[in-house]
Design an enzyme around this catalytic site. Sequence first.
Site, PDB file in Angstrom:
ATOM      1  N   ARG A 111     -22.913   5.085  10.629  1.00 29.34           N
ATOM      2  CA  ARG A 111     -22.483   6.499  10.446  1.00 29.34           C
ATOM      3  C   ARG A 111     -23.264   7.458  11.301  1.00 29.34           C
ATOM      4  O   ARG A 111     -23.104   8.454  11.796  1.00 29.34           O
ATOM      5  CB  ARG A 111     -22.751   6.793   9.043  1.00 29.34           C
ATOM      6  CG  ARG A 111     -22.564   8.388   8.559  1.00 29.34           C
ATOM      7  CD  ARG A 111     -22.370   8.718   6.987  1.00 29.34           C
ATOM      8  NE  ARG A 111     -23.317   7.966   6.368  1.00 29.34           N
ATOM      9  CZ  ARG A 111     -24.609   8.373   6.213  1.00 29.34           C
ATOM     10  NH1 ARG A 111     -24.840   9.753   6.691  1.00 29.34           N
ATOM     11  NH2 ARG A 111     -25.316   7.616   5.262  1.00 29.34           N
TER      12      ARG A 111
ATOM     13  N   LYS B 119      -4.244  12.098  20.209  1.00 27.96           N
ATOM     14  CA  LYS B 119      -2.917  12.513  21.177  1.00 27.96           C
ATOM     15  C   LYS B 119      -3.097  11.922  22.557  1.00 27.96           C
ATOM     16  O   LYS B 119      -2.950  10.762  22.863  1.00 27.96           O
ATOM     17  CB  LYS B 119      -2.712  13.898  20.914  1.00 27.96           C
ATOM     18  CG  LYS B 119      -2.861  14.646  19.611  1.00 27.96           C
ATOM     19  CD  LYS B 119      -1.977  14.187  18.903  1.00 27.96           C
ATOM     20  CE  LYS B 119      -1.775  15.026  17.520  1.00 27.96           C
ATOM     21  NZ  LYS B 119      -2.880  14.849  16.442  1.00 27.96           N
TER      22      LYS B 119
ATOM     23  N   TYR C  35      -2.116  25.346  15.195  1.00 27.64           N
ATOM     24  CA  TYR C  35      -1.983  24.120  14.369  1.00 27.64           C
ATOM     25  C   TYR C  35      -2.067  24.435  12.805  1.00 27.64           C
ATOM     26  O   TYR C  35      -3.176  25.213  12.359  1.00 27.64           O
ATOM     27  CB  TYR C  35      -2.822  23.253  14.595  1.00 27.64           C
ATOM     28  CG  TYR C  35      -2.906  22.031  13.808  1.00 27.64           C
ATOM     29  CD1 TYR C  35      -1.857  21.235  13.719  1.00 27.64           C
ATOM     30  CD2 TYR C  35      -3.997  21.285  13.116  1.00 27.64           C
ATOM     31  CE1 TYR C  35      -1.869  20.072  12.721  1.00 27.64           C
ATOM     32  CE2 TYR C  35      -4.131  20.246  12.552  1.00 27.64           C
ATOM     33  CZ  TYR C  35      -2.829  19.752  12.481  1.00 27.64           C
ATOM     34  OH  TYR C  35      -3.023  18.341  11.551  1.00 27.64           O
TER      35      TYR C  35
ATOM     36  N   ASP D 280      -9.303  24.820  21.542  1.00 30.19           N
ATOM     37  CA  ASP D 280      -8.584  23.437  21.129  1.00 30.19           C
ATOM     38  C   ASP D 280      -7.927  23.166  22.603  1.00 30.19           C
ATOM     39  O   ASP D 280      -6.972  24.143  23.217  1.00 30.19           O
ATOM     40  CB  ASP D 280      -7.651  23.785  20.097  1.00 30.19           C
ATOM     41  CG  ASP D 280      -6.701  22.557  19.713  1.00 30.19           C
ATOM     42  OD1 ASP D 280      -6.880  21.550  20.465  1.00 30.19           O
ATOM     43  OD2 ASP D 280      -6.447  22.555  18.672  1.00 30.19           O
TER      44      ASP D 280
END
Length: 373
Positions: free
Chosen positions: A47, A196, A99, A171
Amino acid sequence: MRFETLAIHAGGDPDKETGALSPPIHLATTFEHGPAGERRAGYEYLREGNPTQDRLEQMLASLEGGERALAFASGQGAMIAALQSLPTDSEVLVPDDCYTGLRVLCSEFLPEKKIVARTVDMGDLALVASACSERTGMIWAETPSNPRLKVADIAGLAAIAHERGALLACDNTFATPALQQPLALGADIVMHSTTKYFGGHSDALGGALVFAKNDDLFATVAHRRHITGAILSPFNAWLILRGARSLPARMAWHCRNARDIAAFLSGHEAIETVNYPGLAQHPGHAIAAKQMRDFGGMMSLQVAGGREAALRVAGKLRLIRNATSLGGCETLIEHRASVEGANPVSPPNLLRLSVGLEHVADLIEDLRQALAG
């Protein structure tokens, strides 16, 4: 080093133990340390960090021209980590077209920390400047935007933000650093849904933040990721690292196909509007041409006849798939208003199109038959 070369070699040093040219996947969740917690190889627990993720973050920072990067389990995880780094009682300006996930974060989760999100048209710099207040801690840009492909002047927004002591986050998912590098234009943070175009094959969920500086902001967000656990899996990190190697070649093909499809659709009688910054009539074309190397593989089309006409077109497609997401090899279409939840904001006749890597003639033929009569 030129971008195409960097995409292949950043984070791709041969493995020190074996000489392997393909980066190895380290799936370990824990690493041996000394009796007093001494980190013998620099790692302790997955982590907090792992070798595969380190390679990916090195690559992301290199391609965006930043000093540091952080990989996340999803783009949504990356967004909330950046937004919640703002102080309590601060304000963030967000785009009027963005978005859906960002919209939900702003309406449902930021208020819990007393962070106020205000919506503004990022294409109007005067409007953005007037919307700023003494509480404004961040301007969040999305350019080209999702799903209307609006274009914002990144350098102009950076100047406004910095004059007021605020941050500019951008973004860059639709454009990718192959086409646009917001940090070079003054942004402080770049966000990606690496699911993406970076992954490129619709098989690896991930997100990222790239920071212009290795400073307290980076340290704050890195600590938040460590404690909240929004870590990317090593296997997905490896898939995204692999996908990035072909990013420049894929983006060139995506752009080429999109240009031809936009030209076809813009002249079709069944189409009301084509939202694609590569078209000369697009309101943001001049700014896009200034700050982008090419215009991308994303567009949206607004079908004449309203919602039912748009759904008929989507339903008649044979090759192009109706599916969420974007940036993969296959061409996808989606009626955005239908998937935006209880309070959709996209025009009811809008279809978002992620142009893939198929032969463009096959894609145009599929669109032509779907739009006929």
